[in-house]
Design a protein around this motif. Structure first.
Motif, PDB file in Angstrom:
ATOM      1  N   GLN A 135      -0.119   7.817   7.063  1.00  0.00           N
ATOM      2  CA  GLN A 135      -1.684   8.109   7.093  1.00  0.00           C
ATOM      3  C   GLN A 135      -2.648   6.749   6.032  1.00  0.00           C
ATOM      4  O   GLN A 135      -3.380   5.460   6.976  1.00  0.00           O
ATOM      5  CB  GLN A 135      -2.814   8.794   6.668  1.00  0.00           C
ATOM      6  N   GLN A 136      -2.317   6.762   5.289  1.00  0.00           N
ATOM      7  CA  GLN A 136      -2.964   5.234   4.365  1.00  0.00           C
ATOM      8  C   GLN A 136      -2.441   4.180   5.354  1.00  0.00           C
ATOM      9  O   GLN A 136      -2.892   2.820   5.093  1.00  0.00           O
ATOM     10  CB  GLN A 136      -2.386   5.346   3.269  1.00  0.00           C
ATOM     11  N   THR A 173       0.311   4.227  -2.691  1.00  0.00           N
ATOM     12  CA  THR A 173       0.119   5.085  -2.471  1.00  0.00           C
ATOM     13  C   THR A 173       1.025   6.387  -3.147  1.00  0.00           C
ATOM     14  O   THR A 173       0.772   7.043  -3.463  1.00  0.00           O
ATOM     15  CB  THR A 173      -0.418   5.686  -0.932  1.00  0.00           C
ATOM     16  N   MET A 197       0.716  -1.164  -0.281  1.00  0.00           N
ATOM     17  CA  MET A 197      -0.256  -0.181   0.156  1.00  0.00           C
ATOM     18  C   MET A 197       1.050   1.495   0.081  1.00  0.00           C
ATOM     19  O   MET A 197       0.720   1.999  -0.515  1.00  0.00           O
ATOM     20  CB  MET A 197      -1.069  -0.063   1.614  1.00  0.00           C
TER      21      MET A 197
END
Length: 444
Positions: free
Chosen positions: A376-377, A352, A348
Motif C-alpha cells: 500500500q505504501q 516501512t 520507502m
C-alpha cells in the motif's frame, strides 16, 4: 554405551524430518486426489486421509506444537523477571534495550535490502502471466499511536492468557525492576523465581526428547498436502526467496557476528543446528523460543540476564526472514503487474518493512499484514499477495529458521558487549549436550 551417546538430538531430528517427508510423499501418491481411499488392515477398513493424514499426523503434530507453546508464556515471564531483577545496575536496562532493538532493526534493514537487490537482479516476475481470482482478505494494521498504547497491558493476566508477548515483556521487566528495588522481600521472591526458571528449563529438556516424533508428524502432514504444481509455476520467485534466506542466515549473520563480537561464526552456526531445525519444522519463532533460550544459554554461553531479554524480544520483533519475503514479493508483484518502482519507492519499502517489524509484532498473520502495508505504501495492488500464498508455507519454515538464528546472533553480540558472556562455554563443543537428554530410570 547408551542410546543417547549413539545418536544425538540433531541426528534424531534430521532422521525424523526425512522420514516424515518420505512418508508424506508416499501418502500423497497413495491418495492422489482420492480423499475416500481406504486401506484394509487386519480386516479393518481405514480411510487413508481421515485416519492417517487428518488423524494421526495432524493430532501428533498439533500436540507437539501445543506442548511447545505451553512453555512460552511461563518461560518468557519467569526468565525475564529473573534477568531483570539480577541486573546489578538497573539503569543499564535502557542501554540493553537500545542495543538489542537497534541490532534487530539493522539486521532487518540489511535483510530486505539484500532481498530487493537480488530480486531486481533476477527479475522473478518478468514475463510471468498470472491472473489471480483468489479473494484475499487481510486484517487492518493498527495505527502507530495504537501500537504504542497496546504495548502496555491493562490486565497482565489477560495478556498472558492471550499470549501478547510485547505486553508480557513490559510487565515482566517492570515486575523484575520492582523486585530489584524491594530489598529483602525482593531477594526472597527472586530465589523462588530462580527455582521456577530451573524447573521450566528442565521441562524444555523433557520436551526436546520428544521432538523427533513431533517433527515426523509435522513433516508427514505437510508433505502429504503440499502442492508442488504451484511451486513450479513460481519457481523463480521461490528460488530467489530461498537463496536470499540462506545467504542472510549463513553469510550476513556470520559477518555481523564476527565484526561486532569477534566470535567464531562456524562454532555459532554448528551450535544453532537444533534450534534452526525446530524453527524449520514448527514455522513459529514463539513455539521455538524455549529451544532458542536453551541453546543461547547452555550452548552459546550467553548469561540468562541477557538471554531472558534478547530472545523473547527477538521472537516478537525480529522479522528478518519475513522482511526478505516482503522485499522479493514487492519486486515480484510490481513486475507481474508491470508497475515501475522508483529508487525512492524501494527506500520507502525498506523503511516501512523495518519499522513495521515492531509495529505489527502482536498482530495475527503478521507477515502478510506487513506485506500489505508495504504494498500500500508504494501503490501496489494488495491482491497480488494471492499470487504467492501457494508457496508461502514452505518458505515460512525457512524464514523461521533464519529468524531464530538472528535472535541467537544478536543475543551473543549483546551478551559479549555487556560482559555477560561465557567464552569457555561458547568454545566448548560439548556444552549443553548433556542437558539435551534425560535419564528416566532414576524416576522409577
Amino acid at each position: 554405551m547408551t542410546q543417547n551417546n549413539k545418536l544425538g538430538l540433531t541426528a534424531r531430528i534430521v532422521i525424523s524430518m526425512v522420514a516424515g517427508i518420505l512418508v508424506g510423499f508416499f501418502f500423497k501418491w497413495l491418495i492422489a486426489g482420492q480423499d475416500e481411499r481406504v486401506l484394509q488392515i487386519f480386516g479393518m477398513a481405514l480411510p487413508l486421509k481421515a485416519f492417517f493424514v487428518d488423524g494421526i499426523f495432524h493430532i501428533g503434530g498439533e500436540i507437539f506444537i501445543a506442548s511447545l507453546k505451553m512453555l512460552v508464556v511461563p518461560l518468557v515471564f519467569v526468565s525475564l523477571v529473573c534477568g531483570t531483577c539480577s541486573l546489578s545496575d538497573t539503569s543499564s536496562l535502557g542501554r540493553l534495550g537500545g542495543k538489542t532493538i537497534g541490532l534487530y532493526l539493522i539486521t532487518t534493514a540489511i535483510a530486505i535490502s539484500l532481498a530487493i537487490f537480488a530480486a531486481l537482479l533476477v527479475g522473478p516476475g518478468v514475463g510471468v502471466d498470472m491472473q489471480s481470482n483468489a479473494n484475499f482478505d487481510i486484517s487492518e494494521a493498527p495505527s502507530l499511536s495504537q501500537v504504542f498504547i497496546n504495548i502496555f497491558p491493562s490486565n497482565p493476566i489477560q495478556s498472558m492468557a492471550s499470549g501478547n508477548m510485547l505486553q508480557i515483556i513490559v510487565f515482566a521487566v517492570l515486575f523484575g525492576l520492582a523486585m530489584a528495588l524491594s530489598g529483602k522481600a525482593g531477594e526472597r521472591l527472586a530465589s523462588m523465581f530462580t527455582d521456577l526458571s530451573e524447573v521450566i528449563m528442565k521441562l524444555v529438556t523433557l520436551l526436546m526428547n520428544l521432538a523427533p516424533y513431533g517433527v515426523f508428524f509435522l513433516m508427514a502432514k505437510l508433505f502429504t498436502s503440499l502442492g508442488f504444481e504451484t511451486i513450479a509455476s513460481l519457481a523463480k520467485y521461490f528460488a530467489v526467496v530461498l537463496i536470499v534466506l540462506i545467504l542472510h542466515g549463513l553469510v550476513s549473520y556470520s559477518i555481523i557476528l564476527k565484526l561486532l563480537s569477534g566470535l567464531n561464526p562456524l562454532i555459532f552456526l554448528r551450535k544453532m543446528r537444533d534450534a534452526a531445525l525446530f524453527g524449520f519444522s514448527t514455522s513459529s519463532s514463539n513455539a521455538t523460543m524455549p529451544i532458542t533460550m536453551e541453546t543461547v544459554t547452555k550452548k552459546l554461553g550467553v548469561k540468562n540476564s541477557i538471554a531472558s531479554f534478547t530472545v523473547p524480544l527477538g521472537a516478537t520483533i525480529n522479522m528478518d526472514g519475513t522482511a526478505i519475503m516482503q522485499g522479493v514479493a514487492t519486486v515480484f508483484i510490481a513486475q507481474v503487474f508491470a508497475i515501475d518502482l522508483t529508487v525512492g519507492d524501494y527506500l520507502m519499502v525498506i523503511l516501512t518493512a523495518t519499522l513495521a517489524s515492531i509495529g505489527t509484532a502482536g498482530v495475527p498473520g503478521v507477515g502478510l499484514i506487513m506485506l500489505a502495508m508495504v504494498l500500500q505504501q508504494v501503490g501496489l495492488p494488495v491482491e497480488g499477495i494471492a499470487l504467492i500464498i501457494g508457496v508461502d508455507r514452505l518458505l515460512d519454515m525457512t524464514r523461521t529458521a533464519v529468524n531464530v538464528t538472528g535472535d541467537a546472533m544478536v543475543s551473543c553480540i549483546v551478551g559479549k558487549s555487556e560482559k555477560e558472556f561465557e567464552l569457555d562455554v561458547f568454545n566448548d563443543p560439548n556444552a549443553g549436550i548433556k542437558d539435551e537428554t534425560v535419564d528416566f530410570h532414576h524416576l522409577r
